[in-house]
Design an enzyme around this catalytic site. Sequence first.
Site, PDB file in Angstrom:
ATOM      1  N   CYS A   1     -21.935   9.749 -28.993  1.00  0.00           N
ATOM      2  CA  CYS A   1     -23.346   9.567 -29.343  1.00  0.00           C
ATOM      3  C   CYS A   1     -24.307  10.555 -28.677  1.00  0.00           C
ATOM      4  CB  CYS A   1     -23.779   8.125 -29.104  1.00  0.00           C
ATOM      5  SG  CYS A   1     -22.894   7.208 -27.870  1.00  0.00           S
TER       6      CYS A   1
ATOM      7  N   ARG B   1     -11.234   8.130 -22.085  1.00  0.00           N
ATOM      8  CA  ARG B   1     -11.671   6.993 -21.283  1.00  0.00           C
ATOM      9  C   ARG B   1     -10.559   6.599 -20.318  1.00  0.00           C
ATOM     10  NH1 ARG B   1     -14.490   3.312 -26.076  1.00  0.00           N
ATOM     11  NH2 ARG B   1     -15.899   4.965 -26.801  1.00  0.00           N
TER      12      ARG B   1
ATOM     13  N   GLN C   1     -12.392   9.104 -32.349  1.00  0.00           N
ATOM     14  CA  GLN C   1     -13.208   8.106 -33.037  1.00  0.00           C
ATOM     15  C   GLN C   1     -13.692   8.651 -34.373  1.00  0.00           C
ATOM     16  OE1 GLN C   1     -16.293   7.207 -30.014  1.00  0.00           O
ATOM     17  NE2 GLN C   1     -15.606   5.097 -30.174  1.00  0.00           N
TER      18      GLN C   1
ATOM     19  N   ASP D   1     -16.529   8.498 -35.861  1.00  0.00           N
ATOM     20  CA  ASP D   1     -17.845   8.102 -35.378  1.00  0.00           C
ATOM     21  C   ASP D   1     -18.944   8.608 -36.298  1.00  0.00           C
ATOM     22  OD1 ASP D   1     -19.058   6.641 -33.446  1.00  0.00           O
ATOM     23  OD2 ASP D   1     -18.706   8.032 -31.811  1.00  0.00           O
TER      24      ASP D   1
ATOM     25  N   HIS E   1     -23.512   8.402 -36.501  1.00  0.00           N
ATOM     26  CA  HIS E   1     -24.783   7.879 -36.005  1.00  0.00           C
ATOM     27  C   HIS E   1     -25.851   8.147 -37.044  1.00  0.00           C
ATOM     28  CE1 HIS E   1     -22.326   8.310 -32.375  1.00  0.00           C
ATOM     29  NE2 HIS E   1     -22.941   7.203 -32.013  1.00  0.00           N
TER      30      HIS E   1
ATOM     31  N   LYS F   1     -25.018  -6.366 -33.582  1.00  0.00           N
ATOM     32  CA  LYS F   1     -24.037  -5.612 -34.356  1.00  0.00           C
ATOM     33  C   LYS F   1     -23.307  -6.497 -35.346  1.00  0.00           C
ATOM     34  CE  LYS F   1     -20.247  -6.248 -31.047  1.00  0.00           C
ATOM     35  NZ  LYS F   1     -19.083  -5.628 -30.385  1.00  0.00           N
TER      36      LYS F   1
ATOM     37  N   HIS G   1     -25.086   3.027 -34.544  1.00  0.00           N
ATOM     38  CA  HIS G   1     -23.723   3.533 -34.370  1.00  0.00           C
ATOM     39  C   HIS G   1     -22.867   2.930 -35.484  1.00  0.00           C
ATOM     40  CE1 HIS G   1     -24.396   4.625 -30.004  1.00  0.00           C
ATOM     41  NE2 HIS G   1     -25.326   3.704 -30.161  1.00  0.00           N
TER      42      HIS G   1
END
Length: 645
Positions: free
Chosen positions: A337, A366, A384, A386, A388, A472, A518
């Site tokens: 992000c 991570r 990911q 991902d 945004h 979410k 997200h």
Amino acid sequence: MGTIQITLPDGATREVPSGTTAAEIANQISPRLAKEALVARTNGELIDLSRPLDHDTKLSILTSKDPDAVQVFRHSAAHLLAAAVLELYPSVKLGIGPPIDNGFFYEFVRDEPFTQDDLAKIEAKMHEIAERNVPNERKLLPKPEAVELYRSANQQFKCELVEEKATEPMVSFYTTGKFTDFCRGPHIPSTGRIKAFKLMNVAGAYWKGQEGNPQMQRIYGACFVEQKELDEYLHKLEEAKRRDHRKIGQELDLFSIQDEAGPGLIFWHPKGGLIRKIMEDWLRDELLRRGYDLVFTPHIMRLDLWKTSGHANFYRENMFGPIEVEKAEYQLKPMNCPGHILIFQSRLRSYRDLPVRLAELGTVYRYERSGVLHGLLRVRGFTQDDAHIFCMPEQIEKEIQDCVEFAWEVLRVFGFDRYEVELSGGDPSRPQDYTGTPEEWKSAEGALISTLDRMKVPYKFIPGEAAFYGPKIDVKLVDAIGRPWQLTTVQFDFNLPRRFKLEYVGEDGNRHMPLMVHRALWGSVERFFGVLIEHYAGAFPAWLAPVQATVLPVSGKFSEYAQKVAAKLKESDLRVHLDDRNEKLQAKIRDAQLEKIPYMLIIGAKEAEAGTVSVRHRTKGDQGPRPLDQFAADLRAEVNSKTIT
């Protein structure tokens, strides 16, 4: 003795003497209900059926149809386990024993490790105590007496719990045979109902879950009210073992984790890498078709960026250590992000530019503890899928709907027809725990609820489960053996736009902060691939299979035609393998079945002469002869339509 008024779930009321128990009321209603009752609920509180009622109350009698009652049942099974262990091994030290999904566990300290033979003895003892129908009896003791009870029994962990957890002058205990536990309850009346259970395994655990505390032995058990449910659960476990993606991944040569490189880091082998390319190609095409812009961000960025985002403070324990470069500290990214925010910030946006949808298949790192790493499902380096979305308030509901519809397309294309949806909201009583104003939270939750309601999507609302930075939607797919897996997340974020001071120029000429969402569909490529492996047990549909057809000449005499068959399929952009080994046909078929190849094309004299192939499907068996051109066209159509077979 006075009377009290009992209000039942259907609104009916009963006048009963004060001191009447829930069990007695259940028997008045129906002997069958009394037989099936496990626990009662009064004004929202779960209580023992034997607890006397001394004031007007709303009362529900709960059976195995109520999930709360089943958890009480499993809690009582945990006490049964402890009672059995104490009878067999009187010197053990007791920890805690809660119910869990599908069962229970209890923690013990014992000089010797529990073995599988020990588990068999304990399970037999549990059945023996259950057959004796030993009552679960509640009693209250003054706190000093409770502490002394455990101190004299040399149960230091229980002493610690009483001293820490007991806040009332009188402490609640439950006794099951020779076992007495500090417990607020409730419990089912006696052990006789507990028949459908099985001790599964022993695992190590730290006392209170904290490293440095004494090591416990945690015995896990599966437990259900009915034997049929236990049998189904155990069958599902066996099926899950058969489908284990780590086992299948090795058998099909899809991926590996190399000790020399480190735990939690995935090596994609050629076949797995090919499937990953197919998956990612489909996703990228869909992203572009749906109005996303594809971006790429660095794997490592200055630590200061992660201080601005807040990750350096709030997420530090899940991040790898910083790396010094030219006297500056850099950080392997745990999230995508902040990188997407920098791209959004690279120029001032107008309201005409919004929404901006930035998508990336971005690899993140991570620090997961080694004890929780699990094949492809829990790793330290993963990619990911991902995205945004930066938009104006009036655009948000359409963006949410588009995200949910995108999730449905993922489920459909990859062969999942069942799902569960959860909506996690904030806790209005604790506004201090969340970033953003109460008005923003109300508006955001309202947008999520309104969108799901408008789309007629059933969902479970879970108050207080949202992250601190926004509410979410979570979509969980349900796989071939009924297991839910977390998939799509659509997550509001009130935190990062403020931290990075995001702005756009509105139609009024003033600057406004955009809403930020997200969005992940697969969660990660690795995890979703692991789910796919287990869902299909490695037998991928033809459009995903690394090898879609294998050509099996009966003997070397037909190699020339077999090569033409393979070449024809390759011309149709199909993934084909020619097995021209000097092996018997049955051995070649067996190997193709083990490799889970969708189609086997058998080539002999008749096929070579007629220009056909004899088609065998991995699950449907012999499909008979088919002209080569026709088979190539049929398979091409199956692949193009992404048919799930």
